[in-house]
Write an enzyme that holds these catalytic residues in place. Structure first.
Site, mmCIF file in Angstrom:
data_model
loop_
_atom_site.group_PDB
_atom_site.id
_atom_site.type_symbol
_atom_site.label_atom_id
_atom_site.label_comp_id
_atom_site.label_asym_id
_atom_site.label_seq_id
_atom_site.Cartn_x
_atom_site.Cartn_y
_atom_site.Cartn_z
ATOM 1 N N ARG A 77 0.801 -1.217 0.000
ATOM 2 C CA ARG A 77 0.000 0.000 0.000
ATOM 3 C C ARG A 77 0.840 1.277 0.000
ATOM 4 O O ARG A 77 1.916 1.324 0.583
ATOM 5 C CB ARG A 77 -0.929 0.019 1.224
ATOM 6 C CG ARG A 77 -1.987 -1.074 1.202
ATOM 7 C CD ARG A 77 -2.734 -1.149 2.527
ATOM 8 N NE ARG A 77 -3.830 -2.107 2.469
ATOM 9 C CZ ARG A 77 -3.703 -3.415 2.715
ATOM 10 N NH1 ARG A 77 -2.502 -3.908 3.037
ATOM 11 N NH2 ARG A 77 -4.740 -4.220 2.629
ATOM 12 N N HIS A 102 -1.065 -2.559 -4.379
ATOM 13 C CA HIS A 102 -0.490 -3.475 -5.370
ATOM 14 C C HIS A 102 -0.496 -2.907 -6.792
ATOM 15 O O HIS A 102 -0.774 -3.613 -7.759
ATOM 16 C CB HIS A 102 -1.213 -4.809 -5.339
ATOM 17 C CG HIS A 102 -1.017 -5.599 -4.084
ATOM 18 N ND1 HIS A 102 0.182 -5.614 -3.409
ATOM 19 C CD2 HIS A 102 -1.878 -6.375 -3.363
ATOM 20 C CE1 HIS A 102 0.065 -6.393 -2.336
ATOM 21 N NE2 HIS A 102 -1.163 -6.850 -2.274
ATOM 22 N N HIS A 172 2.745 -12.706 -5.040
ATOM 23 C CA HIS A 172 1.669 -12.786 -4.047
ATOM 24 C C HIS A 172 1.072 -14.196 -3.977
ATOM 25 O O HIS A 172 -0.154 -14.353 -3.908
ATOM 26 C CB HIS A 172 0.586 -11.761 -4.357
ATOM 27 C CG HIS A 172 -0.199 -11.307 -3.165
ATOM 28 N ND1 HIS A 172 -0.934 -12.169 -2.383
ATOM 29 C CD2 HIS A 172 -0.353 -10.075 -2.605
ATOM 30 C CE1 HIS A 172 -1.530 -11.493 -1.422
ATOM 31 N NE2 HIS A 172 -1.185 -10.216 -1.522
ATOM 32 N N ASP A 244 -1.603 -9.265 8.941
ATOM 33 C CA ASP A 244 -1.392 -8.653 7.625
ATOM 34 C C ASP A 244 -0.413 -7.510 7.832
ATOM 35 O O ASP A 244 -0.758 -6.345 7.696
ATOM 36 C CB ASP A 244 -2.710 -8.163 7.030
ATOM 37 C CG ASP A 244 -2.573 -7.718 5.572
ATOM 38 O OD1 ASP A 244 -1.489 -7.957 4.987
ATOM 39 O OD2 ASP A 244 -3.523 -7.139 5.033
ATOM 40 N N GLU A 312 5.228 -12.407 1.569
ATOM 41 C CA GLU A 312 5.620 -11.563 0.441
ATOM 42 C C GLU A 312 6.904 -10.804 0.779
ATOM 43 O O GLU A 312 6.896 -9.925 1.641
ATOM 44 C CB GLU A 312 4.505 -10.575 0.111
ATOM 45 C CG GLU A 312 3.149 -11.214 -0.115
ATOM 46 C CD GLU A 312 2.024 -10.236 0.165
ATOM 47 O OE1 GLU A 312 1.965 -9.199 -0.536
ATOM 48 O OE2 GLU A 312 1.223 -10.490 1.087
#
Length: 347
Positions: A77, A102, A172, A244, A312
């Site tokens: 982001r 993304h 991803h 996350d 990631e």
């Protein structure tokens, strides 16, 4: 190589299959550079696909949570969908509330890459024009997928630009080491080589703080199950509906471009182990918080919340707006290079 299908506007998409001497098999397509399947053995030698995905192109063209795709220009982001570079303000497409996620509305995950076989590997190339999704500079990107004899998938990224820009590239893929579609990943045992992480606000934008993991659910320095913290009452976990978050990898004493161990995941039922090695400074651990039962996977089974996880490798989210984070600026005459290895074994 074979024809995988045609896009809605009639463009042919290719599928490449890589196989190692040990039997590991990886499939990727030229749409989004997506890894559609990663087949590795369990402790009894039985192979299964451990990557979440779909069985046809139409589903990859439709809205989905970036299964297996190359994400960019800026993975993760950028707050407010804007940044400044050399005194110039840039506005990006806001596809995640007020933020850009993304790469924007049509990121690298939705682009058709030029694919070819190269020395037993798959080489993917894409030219991102100046102004695409609001980013400056004409950017030439190359991504290479290769396998070695030890059941390891290596991803090498390379890029150059003709004007100053920002860049953050990753893959991803979502993993379930029991096998795709086999249920929740709560019993997977995870360790992360990170003493710190970057807390986020309610929009998942880093606050700018680099916080210690000690005494929090983010402490994976000693291996523990994913489920042990996924339902924690910690404010960061509650706001993100689970894990996350970006972890700051321990790279003290390591040279630029040197692969370092970032993560290790063990699944007790199958005995499968996955190690993540990378040259990147950060790692986003995402526990599939927003997977829902509307997604029918490769095997025809539904994907529910936390039926897969992503690790990631990356630079930090919103780095263009946080000068204390490692820089993501790429200038003419420079070359962006990054490598990540997903190594599979069994107990």
């Amino acid at each position: 190589m074979r024809e995988y299908g045609k896009t809605q506007d009639g463009q042919m998409i290719e599928e490449y299959t890589l196989r190692s001497a040990a039997g590991m098999e990886v499939k990727c397509i030229s749409f989004g550079g997506i890894l559609t399947s990663i087949r590795v053995p369990d402790r009894l030698g039985r192979f299964a696909n451990v990557a979440l995905g779909f069985d046809n192109l139409a589903k990859y063209e439709a809205e989905h949570p970036y299964f297996g795709a190359i994400t960019g220009r800026y993975a993760n982001r950028i707050g407010g969908g804007k940044f400044s570079l050399d005194g110039v303000d840039y506005q990006l497409f806001q596809n995640d509330g007020d933020n850009s996620l993304h790469g924007g509305r049509v990121g690298f995950d939705k682009r058709i890459w030029q694919a070819s076989e190269s020395g037993g590997a798959v080489e993917l190339k894409y030219g991102s024009p100046d102004g695409e999704e609001g980013y400056p500079g004409n950017l030439d990107v190359s991504v290479r997928y290769s396998l070695d004899a030890d059941n390891a998938l290596r991803i090498d990224y390379s890029a150059s630009t003709d004007a100053p820009t920002v860049l953050n590239l990753t893959n991803h893929s979502y993993f379930n080491l029991m096998g795709e579609g086999e249920g929740a990943i709560y019993d997977h045992v995870l360790s992360l080589n990170a003493d710190h992480y970057t807390p986020s606000d309610a929009g998942q934008i880093p606050t700018g703080e680099i916080a210690p993991v000690a005494g929090t659910p983010f402490d994976f320095r000693q291996a523990k199950t994913i489920g042990s913290g996924q339902r924690s009452a910690h404010r960061q976990i509650v706001m993100a509906k689970g894990y996350d978050h970006n972890f700051v990898l321990n790279r003290a004493g390591m040279a630029a471009g040197e692969l370092g161990l970032a993560a290790r995941v063990y699944e007790p039922r199958s005995g499968r182990i996955m190690e993540v090695w990378t040259t990147e400074p950060g790692l986003q651990f995402y526990a599939g918080n927003f997977l829902d039962a509307s997604l029918v996977g490769t095997s025809g089974r539904l994907y529910r919340q936390s039926d897969g996880f992503a690790l990631e490798t990356q630079h930090f989210p919103d780095s263009p707006n946080n000068r204390q984070f490692p820089s993501t600026v790429l200038r003419p005459g420079e070359r962006f290079e990054s490598s990540t290895v997903y190594r599979f074994s069994t107990d």
